[in-house]
Design a protein around this motif. Structure first.
Motif, mmCIF file in Angstrom:
data_model
loop_
_atom_site.group_PDB
_atom_site.id
_atom_site.type_symbol
_atom_site.label_atom_id
_atom_site.label_comp_id
_atom_site.label_asym_id
_atom_site.label_seq_id
_atom_site.Cartn_x
_atom_site.Cartn_y
_atom_site.Cartn_z
ATOM 1 N N LEU A 114 0.830 -1.206 0.000
ATOM 2 C CA LEU A 114 0.000 0.000 0.000
ATOM 3 C C LEU A 114 0.864 1.256 0.000
ATOM 4 C CD1 LEU A 114 -2.904 -0.894 2.471
ATOM 5 C CD2 LEU A 114 -3.050 -0.574 -0.004
ATOM 6 N N ASN A 115 1.917 1.258 0.804
ATOM 7 C CA ASN A 115 2.816 2.410 0.837
ATOM 8 C C ASN A 115 3.574 2.569 -0.471
ATOM 9 O OD1 ASN A 115 2.289 3.422 3.439
ATOM 10 N ND2 ASN A 115 3.511 1.782 4.362
ATOM 11 N N LEU A 116 3.892 1.457 -1.105
ATOM 12 C CA LEU A 116 4.558 1.517 -2.407
ATOM 13 C C LEU A 116 3.641 2.171 -3.434
ATOM 14 C CD1 LEU A 116 7.268 0.552 -3.644
ATOM 15 C CD2 LEU A 116 6.057 -1.466 -4.456
ATOM 16 N N LEU A 117 2.387 1.750 -3.458
ATOM 17 C CA LEU A 117 1.405 2.324 -4.377
ATOM 18 C C LEU A 117 1.147 3.791 -4.064
ATOM 19 C CD1 LEU A 117 -0.515 1.683 -6.729
ATOM 20 C CD2 LEU A 117 -2.258 1.080 -5.035
ATOM 21 N N LEU A 118 1.096 4.121 -2.779
ATOM 22 C CA LEU A 118 0.887 5.506 -2.362
ATOM 23 C C LEU A 118 2.015 6.399 -2.863
ATOM 24 C CD1 LEU A 118 -0.486 7.710 -0.653
ATOM 25 C CD2 LEU A 118 0.831 6.868 1.307
ATOM 26 N N GLY A 119 3.254 5.993 -2.600
ATOM 27 C CA GLY A 119 4.394 6.787 -3.046
ATOM 28 C C GLY A 119 4.429 6.934 -4.549
ATOM 29 N N TRP A 120 4.115 5.852 -5.250
ATOM 30 C CA TRP A 120 4.093 5.897 -6.717
ATOM 31 C C TRP A 120 3.073 6.928 -7.201
ATOM 32 C CZ3 TRP A 120 0.437 4.983 -10.527
ATOM 33 C CH2 TRP A 120 0.932 4.842 -11.824
ATOM 34 N N GLY A 121 1.886 6.909 -6.632
ATOM 35 C CA GLY A 121 0.851 7.854 -7.044
ATOM 36 C C GLY A 121 1.240 9.292 -6.767
ATOM 37 N N LEU A 122 1.849 9.537 -5.612
ATOM 38 C CA LEU A 122 2.228 10.904 -5.259
ATOM 39 C C LEU A 122 3.353 11.427 -6.145
ATOM 40 C CD1 LEU A 122 2.102 10.653 -1.362
ATOM 41 C CD2 LEU A 122 0.386 11.631 -2.906
ATOM 42 N N MET A 123 4.338 10.589 -6.440
ATOM 43 C CA MET A 123 5.458 11.028 -7.302
ATOM 44 C C MET A 123 4.984 11.251 -8.741
ATOM 45 S SD MET A 123 7.653 11.069 -4.927
ATOM 46 C CE MET A 123 7.752 10.252 -3.336
ATOM 47 N N MET A 124 4.096 10.388 -9.210
ATOM 48 C CA MET A 124 3.597 10.566 -10.568
ATOM 49 C C MET A 124 2.707 11.803 -10.676
ATOM 50 S SD MET A 124 5.131 8.307 -12.294
ATOM 51 C CE MET A 124 4.290 8.362 -13.888
ATOM 52 N N SER A 125 1.973 12.125 -9.612
ATOM 53 C CA SER A 125 1.173 13.354 -9.635
ATOM 54 C C SER A 125 2.090 14.570 -9.675
ATOM 55 C CB SER A 125 0.240 13.418 -8.420
ATOM 56 O OG SER A 125 0.941 13.693 -7.224
ATOM 57 N N LEU A 126 3.232 14.488 -8.974
ATOM 58 C CA LEU A 126 4.203 15.581 -9.046
ATOM 59 C C LEU A 126 4.739 15.719 -10.459
ATOM 60 C CD1 LEU A 126 6.097 17.731 -7.837
ATOM 61 C CD2 LEU A 126 7.685 15.872 -7.287
ATOM 62 N N TRP A 127 5.083 14.594 -11.086
ATOM 63 C CA TRP A 127 5.612 14.650 -12.454
ATOM 64 C C TRP A 127 4.593 15.279 -13.401
ATOM 65 C CZ3 TRP A 127 4.022 11.498 -16.801
ATOM 66 C CH2 TRP A 127 4.767 11.758 -17.962
#
Length: 275
Positions: A114-127
Motif C-alpha cells: 500500500l505504501n509503495l502504491l501511495l508513493g508511486w501515485g504521489l510522485m507521478m502526480s508531481l511529475w
C-alpha cells in the motif's frame, strides 16, 4: 559542508532555469520523468525493498511514464492536462484531508504494498504537475517552487530564533509553530511583492500561496514520518551536501498539484463570474 551545499544549489539553479524556459515540452517531460524515478528509488529505500524489488518497481514506473509521454505526444497537451487535473484533485484531497489526520495520529499504512502504491501515485502526480505547469506558464511553476523554498528557509530561521512550541515532536522534533508563523509571514511578504510589482493581477495570490505553504509543511512532515520509520537521516545521497532528491522536493510534492488545482479553479471562477 556549507560550501558543498551552496555549490550544489548554484549548479541546480543553473540547470533548472534554462531547462524550464528553453526545453520543449517533451524534452522537459522526459527530464522530469528521470528525476521522478530518482525520487521513486529513494521512496523504495524508505520501504526497505530488496534490490530486485526496487528494480521491478522502477521498471514498471519507467514504462508507465514512457507510456504517458507517448500519449502526451499522440493526443496533445489539452488531453493530458484534463486527465492530469483529475489526478491533482485526488492528490489535493489526500494532502489536505487524509494527511493531517494521519499526522495527528502519527500513523500511516503499515502494509508495504500500500505504501509503495501511495508513493508511486504521489510522485507521478508531481511529475504530471511539473509537465502541466511548464506548459501553462513556466512562471507559475517558478512561483510555487520558490514559495516552498522561501517558506522552508523562513521556517528554519524563525524556528531557530523564536521556536518554543513543537509542531510535531514525534515526527520532526526540530519543527515549531513559530517556524510555521515565520514561513507564513515570509510568504505573505512575497505575495505582496508579486502583486505590487504587477507579476500577478490579484490579491488572491496570498491565500493561494498560504495554502501551498501549508501543503508544503505537510509534505515535509510526511517524508519525515517515513524517514523516521525507516531509521534514515536522509532520503539518499543524490545531491552532494543536501542528501537525497526527496529531501529537497518533499514540500513541492503536495504543493504543485494543489497549486495547479487552485489555478484552474480561479481561472474557471473568473471566466464564469466575470461581468
Amino acid at each position: 559542508m556549507l560550501k558543498t551545499r551552496i555549490i550544489t544549489a548554484i549548479v541546480l539553479l543553473g540547470l533548472f532555469l534554462p531547462a524550464l524556459f528553453c526545453l520543449p515540452l517533451m524534452g522537459w517531460a522526459a527530464v522530469m520523468l528521470a528525476l521522478t524515478l530518482v525520487c521513486l528509488r529513494e521512496w523504495a529505500g524508505f520501504l526497505q525493498l530488496s534490490v530486485a524489488q526496487t528494480r521491478v518497481f522502477l521498471v514498471v514506473s519507467a514504462v508507465t511514464g514512457v507510456g504517458l509521454l507517448y500519449l502526451l505526444h499522440q493526443f496533445g497537451f489539452h488531453w493530458f492536462f484534463y486527465r492530469a487535473l483529475q489526478v491533482f484533485a485526488a492528490a489535493s484531497v489526500f494532502w489536505l484531508l487524509v494527511v493531517p489526520v494521519a499526522l495527528f495520529f502519527n500513523d500511516f499504512f503499515k502494509h508495504k504494498a500500500l505504501n509503495l502504491l501511495l508513493g508511486w501515485g504521489l510522485m507521478m502526480s508531481l511529475w504530471m504537475a511539473l509537465v502541466t505547469a511548464k506548459e501553462v506558464n513556466p512562471y507559475v511553476l517558478l512561483v510555487i517552487i520558490s514559495t516552498i523554498w522561501l517558506a522552508d528557509s523562513a521556517a528554519y530561521f524563525a524556528g531557530k530564533q523564536f521556536g518554543r512550541h513543537k509542531l510535531a515532536p514525534a515526527i520532526s522534533p526540530g519543527k515549531t509553530w513559530e517556524g510555521v508563523a515565520g514561513a507564513l509571514l515570509a510568504v505573505a511578504a512575497y505575495a505582496a511583492g508579486l502583486k505590487i510589482t504587477g507579476a500577478v493581477a490579484t490579491w488572491w495570490v496570498l491565500p493561494g500561496l498560504w495554502v501551498v505553504t501549508i501543503a508544503g509543511i505537510y509534505g515535509d512532515l510526511f517524508e519525515s514520518f517515513f524517514k523516521r520509520r525507516a531509521n534514515l537521516k536522509d532520503s539518499g545521497q543524490f545531491l552532494p551536501g543536501h542528501g537525497g532528491l526527496l529531501d529537497r522536493v518533499d514540500g513541492v510534492i503536495p504543493a504543485l498539484p494543489i497549486g495547479m488545482c487552485l489555478l484552474f479553479w480561479f481561472h474557471y471562477w473568473q471566466q464564469s463570474y466575470s461581468f
